[in-house]
Design a protein around this motif. Structure first.
Motif, PDB file in Angstrom:
ATOM      1  N   ASP A 173       8.792  10.180  -4.267  1.00 47.06           N
ATOM      2  CA  ASP A 173       7.956  10.265  -3.064  1.00 47.06           C
ATOM      3  C   ASP A 173       6.645  10.969  -3.388  1.00 47.06           C
ATOM      4  O   ASP A 173       5.591  10.605  -2.880  1.00 47.06           O
ATOM      5  N   ASP A 174       6.718  11.984  -4.234  1.00 46.92           N
ATOM      6  CA  ASP A 174       5.539  12.765  -4.603  1.00 46.92           C
ATOM      7  C   ASP A 174       4.496  11.901  -5.318  1.00 46.92           C
ATOM      8  O   ASP A 174       3.298  12.002  -5.048  1.00 46.92           O
ATOM      9  N   ALA A 175       4.976  11.078  -6.249  1.00 47.43           N
ATOM     10  CA  ALA A 175       4.060  10.219  -7.013  1.00 47.43           C
ATOM     11  C   ALA A 175       3.396   9.218  -6.070  1.00 47.43           C
ATOM     12  O   ALA A 175       2.201   8.930  -6.187  1.00 47.43           O
ATOM     13  N   ARG A 176       4.188   8.706  -5.121  1.00 46.99           N
ATOM     14  CA  ARG A 176       3.636   7.748  -4.147  1.00 46.99           C
ATOM     15  C   ARG A 176       2.576   8.412  -3.270  1.00 46.99           C
ATOM     16  O   ARG A 176       1.546   7.855  -2.963  1.00 46.99           O
ATOM     17  N   LEU A 177       2.857   9.651  -2.873  1.00 51.74           N
ATOM     18  CA  LEU A 177       1.936  10.397  -2.021  1.00 51.74           C
ATOM     19  C   LEU A 177       0.608  10.634  -2.745  1.00 51.74           C
ATOM     20  O   LEU A 177      -0.479  10.488  -2.181  1.00 51.74           O
ATOM     21  N   LYS A 178       0.716  10.992  -4.020  1.00 49.24           N
ATOM     22  CA  LYS A 178      -0.484  11.251  -4.831  1.00 49.24           C
ATOM     23  C   LYS A 178      -1.347   9.983  -4.939  1.00 49.24           C
ATOM     24  O   LYS A 178      -2.558  10.011  -4.784  1.00 49.24           O
ATOM     25  N   LEU A 179      -0.660   8.896  -5.182  1.00 49.31           N
ATOM     26  CA  LEU A 179      -1.346   7.606  -5.302  1.00 49.31           C
ATOM     27  C   LEU A 179      -2.064   7.275  -3.991  1.00 49.31           C
ATOM     28  O   LEU A 179      -3.214   6.838  -3.972  1.00 49.31           O
TER      29      LEU A 179
ATOM     30  N   CYS B 152      -1.947   0.374  -9.641  1.00 50.53           N
ATOM     31  CA  CYS B 152      -2.623   1.273 -10.589  1.00 50.53           C
ATOM     32  C   CYS B 152      -1.625   1.761 -11.648  1.00 50.53           C
ATOM     33  O   CYS B 152      -1.528   2.975 -11.916  1.00 50.53           O
ATOM     34  N   ASP B 153      -0.863   0.819 -12.206  1.00 49.00           N
ATOM     35  CA  ASP B 153       0.102   1.099 -13.290  1.00 49.00           C
ATOM     36  C   ASP B 153       1.339   1.885 -12.850  1.00 49.00           C
ATOM     37  O   ASP B 153       2.105   2.339 -13.704  1.00 49.00           O
ATOM     38  N   HIS B 154       1.537   2.098 -11.556  1.00 50.36           N
ATOM     39  CA  HIS B 154       2.744   2.782 -11.085  1.00 50.36           C
ATOM     40  C   HIS B 154       3.677   1.767 -10.438  1.00 50.36           C
ATOM     41  O   HIS B 154       3.245   0.982  -9.595  1.00 50.36           O
ATOM     42  N   THR B 155       4.921   1.830 -10.814  1.00 58.57           N
ATOM     43  CA  THR B 155       5.943   0.989 -10.185  1.00 58.57           C
ATOM     44  C   THR B 155       6.365   1.747  -8.940  1.00 58.57           C
ATOM     45  O   THR B 155       7.233   2.616  -8.979  1.00 58.57           O
ATOM     46  N   ILE B 156       5.719   1.455  -7.810  1.00 62.09           N
ATOM     47  CA  ILE B 156       5.668   2.458  -6.742  1.00 62.09           C
ATOM     48  C   ILE B 156       7.005   2.739  -6.081  1.00 62.09           C
ATOM     49  O   ILE B 156       7.256   3.856  -5.684  1.00 62.09           O
ATOM     50  N   TYR B 157       7.869   1.733  -5.957  1.00 64.46           N
ATOM     51  CA  TYR B 157       9.122   2.007  -5.252  1.00 64.46           C
ATOM     52  C   TYR B 157      10.223   2.508  -6.196  1.00 64.46           C
ATOM     53  O   TYR B 157      11.318   2.815  -5.746  1.00 64.46           O
ATOM     54  N   SER B 158       9.916   2.612  -7.495  1.00 68.73           N
ATOM     55  CA  SER B 158      10.826   3.300  -8.415  1.00 68.73           C
ATOM     56  C   SER B 158      10.357   4.730  -8.624  1.00 68.73           C
ATOM     57  O   SER B 158      11.083   5.555  -9.165  1.00 68.73           O
ATOM     58  N   ASP B 159       9.116   5.019  -8.235  1.00 72.40           N
ATOM     59  CA  ASP B 159       8.545   6.362  -8.396  1.00 72.40           C
ATOM     60  C   ASP B 159       9.108   7.327  -7.360  1.00 72.40           C
ATOM     61  O   ASP B 159       9.701   6.910  -6.366  1.00 72.40           O
TER      62      ASP B 159
ATOM     63  N   SER C 148       0.812  -1.222   0.000  1.00 74.44           N
ATOM     64  CA  SER C 148       0.000   0.000   0.000  1.00 74.44           C
ATOM     65  C   SER C 148       0.851   1.281   0.000  1.00 74.44           C
ATOM     66  O   SER C 148       0.359   2.319   0.413  1.00 74.44           O
ATOM     67  N   THR C 149       2.093   1.182  -0.416  1.00 75.25           N
ATOM     68  CA  THR C 149       3.017   2.329  -0.584  1.00 75.25           C
ATOM     69  C   THR C 149       3.738   2.757   0.690  1.00 75.25           C
ATOM     70  O   THR C 149       4.535   3.697   0.664  1.00 75.25           O
ATOM     71  N   LEU C 150       3.482   2.108   1.835  1.00 74.72           N
ATOM     72  CA  LEU C 150       3.986   2.637   3.104  1.00 74.72           C
ATOM     73  C   LEU C 150       5.384   2.149   3.470  1.00 74.72           C
ATOM     74  O   LEU C 150       6.047   2.761   4.308  1.00 74.72           O
TER      75      LEU C 150
END
Ligand SMILES: Nc1ncnc2c1ncn2[C@@H]1O[C@H](COP(=O)(O)OP(=O)(O)OP(=O)(O)O)[C@@H](O)[C@H]1O
Length: 214
Positions: free
Chosen positions: A71-77, A62-69, A49-51
């Motif tokens: 911090d901002d992109a993760r926060l938005k998600l 949701c199509d985002h590779t979250i730990y390569s993104d 869950s991004t945490l």
């Protein structure tokens, strides 16, 4: 199209919790994760869950590779697409129940369906201060707050832990109907086998990955 894809996730704190965790969740699907206490279920939910960045592996949400993104992109998600129901709900205790839910609606610019409050059995308590509600009522307000965001994916850590069997079932019905109606997905951590069986997939977390229930 999948909403959540966990790719070869491993994580350790002082010792290896789990490795080789792989799964995919598509719209309208739910997965229950069972396992002994301390096996790492909540940790896996935090990772998905991004945490929490895992020691190894990647999560595609949701199509985002979250730990390569970033911090901002993760926060938005996290703000718009992810709904997290924690074991201890972080409600604003000095505020009224309806203020907690309205704040979530306001931030995500979404409206909550009032019938959901009825179904959760909290419609009559929304004008109470959170601190004056019982633990189970607070838990259901926190679920309403998550649904008010209209998330694409819900992560729920023992969402019915404080509830009697009948209320727990009704809360799960609300979550299942939500994912069906909104094309969302649900990842549920629970010790309740009865509720787990109702999910699309039921898996046990072991040190060497997720296994089907025997
Ligand atoms: N931030 C942390 N730092 C160090 N150890 C941690 C951290 N978070 C969790 N742990 C440890 O990792 C292990 C797994 O914890 P976790 O809460 O994920 O298990 P669980 O399967 O959800 O347990 P339960 O069913 O009891 O809720 C525990 O031994 C816990 O103490």
């Amino acid at each position: 199209m999948s909403l959540l894809h966990a790719q070869n996730i491993s994580h350790a704190f002082d010792y290896l919790l789990f490795e080789n965790v792989n799964f995919t969740l598509s719209p309208k699907e739910s997965m229950a994760i069972l396992g002994v206490s301390g096996s790492g279920k909540s940790t896996l939910l935090h990772i998905c869950s991004t945490l929490l960045q895992p020691n190894q592996g990647e999560v595609i949400l949701c199509d985002h590779t979250i730990y390569s993104d970033s911090d901002d992109a993760r926060l938005k998600l996290r703000r718009y697409d992810v709904g997290i129901i924690f074991q201890s709900h972080y409600l604003f205790k000095g505020f009224f129940a309806n203020e907690n839910v309205e704040l979530a609606s306001f931030i995500s610019d979404q409206e909550i369906d009032p019938s959901i409050l009825e179904r959760l059995g909290i419609a009559d308590f929304m004008h109470y201060r959170v601190g004056d509600l019982s633990g189970g009522q607070q838990q259901r307000v926190s679920i309403a707050r998550v649904l008010a965001k209209k998330p694409k994916i819900i992560f729920a850590d023992e969402p019915t832990g404080n509830l009697d069997d009948k209320t727990a079932q009704e809360v799960m019905n609300v979550l299942f109907e939500y994912i069906e109606k909104e094309n969302a997905a649900l990842l549920l951590v629970t010790h309740n086998h009865q509720l787990a069986k109702q999910c699309t997939y039921t898996r046990h977390l072991h040190v060497d990955g997720l296994k089907e229930e025997a």
